[in-house]
Every structure is written in C-alpha cells, then in structure tokens.
Design a protein around this motif. Sequence first.
Motif, mmCIF file in Angstrom:
data_model
loop_
_atom_site.group_PDB
_atom_site.id
_atom_site.type_symbol
_atom_site.label_atom_id
_atom_site.label_comp_id
_atom_site.label_asym_id
_atom_site.label_seq_id
_atom_site.Cartn_x
_atom_site.Cartn_y
_atom_site.Cartn_z
ATOM 1 N N LYS A 136 0.829 -1.203 0.000
ATOM 2 C CA LYS A 136 0.000 0.000 0.000
ATOM 3 C C LYS A 136 0.863 1.253 0.000
ATOM 4 N N GLU A 137 1.980 1.202 0.725
ATOM 5 C CA GLU A 137 2.927 2.306 0.719
ATOM 6 C C GLU A 137 4.195 1.826 0.020
ATOM 7 N N ASN A 138 4.357 2.283 -1.217
ATOM 8 C CA ASN A 138 5.475 1.800 -2.039
ATOM 9 C C ASN A 138 6.753 2.548 -1.657
ATOM 10 N N ARG A 139 7.317 2.201 -0.495
ATOM 11 C CA ARG A 139 8.522 2.871 -0.017
ATOM 12 C C ARG A 139 9.554 1.831 0.403
ATOM 13 N N LEU A 140 10.792 2.260 0.409
ATOM 14 C CA LEU A 140 11.875 1.361 0.785
ATOM 15 C C LEU A 140 11.855 1.065 2.281
ATOM 16 N N ARG A 141 12.130 -0.186 2.612
ATOM 17 C CA ARG A 141 12.262 -0.607 4.000
ATOM 18 C C ARG A 141 13.712 -1.046 4.185
ATOM 19 N N LEU A 142 14.551 -0.084 4.509
ATOM 20 C CA LEU A 142 15.991 -0.307 4.477
ATOM 21 C C LEU A 142 16.554 -0.921 5.748
ATOM 22 N N PHE A 143 15.841 -0.792 6.843
ATOM 23 C CA PHE A 143 16.377 -1.279 8.114
ATOM 24 C C PHE A 143 15.432 -2.296 8.738
ATOM 25 N N PRO A 144 15.988 -3.403 9.252
ATOM 26 C CA PRO A 144 17.417 -3.724 9.238
ATOM 27 C C PRO A 144 17.923 -3.947 7.808
ATOM 28 N N ARG A 145 19.212 -3.819 7.621
ATOM 29 C CA ARG A 145 19.836 -3.883 6.293
ATOM 30 C C ARG A 145 19.565 -5.240 5.656
ATOM 31 N N LYS A 146 19.011 -5.223 4.442
ATOM 32 C CA LYS A 146 18.631 -6.440 3.747
ATOM 33 C C LYS A 146 19.799 -7.000 2.937
ATOM 34 N N THR A 147 19.741 -8.309 2.691
ATOM 35 C CA THR A 147 20.729 -8.974 1.839
ATOM 36 C C THR A 147 20.089 -9.279 0.488
ATOM 37 N N LEU A 148 20.694 -8.790 -0.569
ATOM 38 C CA LEU A 148 20.217 -9.059 -1.921
ATOM 39 C C LEU A 148 20.884 -10.344 -2.400
ATOM 40 N N LYS A 149 20.097 -11.405 -2.506
ATOM 41 C CA LYS A 149 20.625 -12.708 -2.892
ATOM 42 C C LYS A 149 20.330 -12.973 -4.370
ATOM 43 N N VAL A 150 21.349 -13.360 -5.101
ATOM 44 C CA VAL A 150 21.189 -13.712 -6.517
ATOM 45 C C VAL A 150 21.952 -15.011 -6.765
ATOM 46 N N LEU A 151 21.285 -15.961 -7.395
ATOM 47 C CA LEU A 151 21.896 -17.254 -7.704
ATOM 48 C C LEU A 151 21.633 -17.607 -9.164
ATOM 49 N N ALA A 152 22.700 -17.750 -9.946
ATOM 50 C CA ALA A 152 22.591 -18.198 -11.343
ATOM 51 C C ALA A 152 22.906 -19.681 -11.412
ATOM 52 N N GLY A 153 22.181 -20.396 -12.253
ATOM 53 C CA GLY A 153 22.391 -21.827 -12.402
ATOM 54 C C GLY A 153 22.961 -22.187 -13.758
ATOM 55 N N PRO A 154 23.243 -23.453 -13.979
ATOM 56 C CA PRO A 154 23.748 -23.896 -15.290
ATOM 57 C C PRO A 154 22.657 -23.763 -16.346
ATOM 58 N N PRO A 155 23.032 -23.771 -17.622
ATOM 59 C CA PRO A 155 22.038 -23.618 -18.690
ATOM 60 C C PRO A 155 20.929 -24.660 -18.601
ATOM 61 N N VAL A 156 19.719 -24.216 -18.907
ATOM 62 C CA VAL A 156 18.566 -25.115 -18.926
ATOM 63 C C VAL A 156 18.680 -26.031 -20.145
ATOM 64 N N ASP A 157 18.438 -27.309 -19.949
ATOM 65 C CA ASP A 157 18.521 -28.262 -21.052
ATOM 66 C C ASP A 157 17.215 -28.235 -21.856
ATOM 67 N N LEU A 158 17.272 -27.611 -23.015
ATOM 68 C CA LEU A 158 16.111 -27.534 -23.912
ATOM 69 C C LEU A 158 16.326 -28.371 -25.168
ATOM 70 N N SER A 159 17.304 -29.268 -25.136
ATOM 71 C CA SER A 159 17.691 -30.011 -26.344
ATOM 72 C C SER A 159 16.547 -30.831 -26.918
ATOM 73 N N ARG A 160 15.669 -31.345 -26.060
ATOM 74 C CA ARG A 160 14.593 -32.193 -26.586
ATOM 75 C C ARG A 160 13.544 -31.412 -27.366
ATOM 76 N N PHE A 161 13.604 -30.076 -27.283
ATOM 77 C CA PHE A 161 12.635 -29.256 -28.017
ATOM 78 C C PHE A 161 13.209 -28.725 -29.328
ATOM 79 N N GLU A 162 14.515 -28.882 -29.530
ATOM 80 C CA GLU A 162 15.149 -28.314 -30.709
ATOM 81 C C GLU A 162 14.786 -29.095 -31.977
ATOM 82 N N GLY A 163 14.698 -28.373 -33.088
ATOM 83 C CA GLY A 163 14.403 -29.001 -34.367
ATOM 84 C C GLY A 163 12.949 -29.362 -34.563
ATOM 85 N N GLN A 164 12.087 -28.931 -33.650
ATOM 86 C CA GLN A 164 10.659 -29.222 -33.756
ATOM 87 C C GLN A 164 9.881 -27.947 -34.098
#
Length: 250
Positions: free
Chosen positions: A168-196
Amino acid sequence: MSRRRIGFWYRLAAVIAKPPLIVLFKRDWQGLEHIPADGGFITAVNHNSYLDPLSYAHFQYNTGRVPRFLAKAGLFQGSFVGMMLRGTGQIPVYRETTDALDAFRAAVAAIERGECVAFYPEGTLTRDPDMWPMTGKTGAARVALLTKAPVIPVAQWGANLAMPPYAKENRLRLFPRKTLKVLAGPPVDLSRFEGQEPTPELLREATEVIMAAITELLSEVRGEPVPAALYDHRKARAEQRRKAAEEGSK
C-alpha cells in the motif's frame, strides 16, 4: 560482450546505481561462473520487486556481461529514466500493438550480436501469495529455440523485503539492512525441443522447464521446498470472478 564494450551509458548507470546499492544492502551472489564469458545468451529471472532489476543488473554487471532488459515501452518515453534505458540499449516491449513483434526481433538481433538478453518470463511482478514464481510466458523459450542460445536461470530474493510488490505504501524498507541474494544456475537443457515445430504446446512445455529451473534455484536461495505447482494468475482471477458471480447470484 566483454567489459571493455559495456559502453558509456551502462557505465554511467553503474556510477549512479552501484554506490547506494553497496551502502544500503548486503550481497550474497552465487553462480557467477554460469554466466557465459562470450557469445549471445539469455537469462531468465524471477521478478518479485520493483527494485530487483537493479539488484540483478548489479550482479551481472560485475561479470562483465551486461544484460539487455525487455521493458514496457512507456518507460522509454521522455524523462531521465527513458534516456538511460535508451542509452543502455534496453529493449522496449509494445504490448498488444502492431509493434509487438519488434521486441522479439530486437532480442534475437541482440543475441546474434553476442549480447545477453534478460527475460522476466512471468511478464510482471509475481502475484503468488508466497512470492514464488508464477507460470511463465513463452517469449524466452521462443527466442531460445530460434537462436539456440543458452538459457541461464537466475533466482533472486531480498529486494522484495526492501520494497515489497503491491504494498500500500510503495517505499523502501531499508532497516534492518537487507541482503540481496542472486543465484545463477547452469544452462537449462532444452535439447529435446530443438528441431521441432514451435507450436504453442511445445513452447509452453519448454517454458515450464525454464520456470522449474528458476523455482529450484529460488528454493535453494530461500531454504524452502519447491511448491507443488506454480501460481497461475489467469486461473486465479477466473476463480475469483466465478466466486464473485456466485455470491452475487445469492
């Protein structure tokens, strides 16, 4: 795209955005080794806060491979934000217009130039009550199967705690200090959809595979089990309308 080709506008954006991100937030970044060193590729990212594009862009900027986001066309019109989006080469999305295919073509062209295109497959901020990814749209899968570019799933968490979506109030909630977590993974295997033939059914199935990879990563980030099924906003709205109609007929 190597770091030396990031360009003036992206460097300017980093000069403006990185200092407050570094000061105001802690960071927990994992999986940077999965971001390709060269060649075109796609990242598929969950979306749970208006702040998370900055969090994710900070993560990937530090790999030297900057993302080209697909963003609503209205954001490109005038203003400093629009100037920065245009200068950094972001891709405008024109929804339900004759220009709707332009974003698709621009994404394909960027990948063929060896760049990274970042997709938020959900198409909007998640409406899932527990902040898990929703069912996805098929754009990322369509571009991936056409270009054969690797799709790197990325999960993020923490920006939503600092700026909750639909608060409802679009404002930053900075405290306590937040941790921005980002996790990248290995490529998604889409091989079974290729060539179709890229039928709607095949694209939906490929999209489900991509969303499952993102959700698995987010489960790891949150330390919680994967939900039994992804939230489908269209079905949820239809159910709400049905219930409202039933209540109105009583």
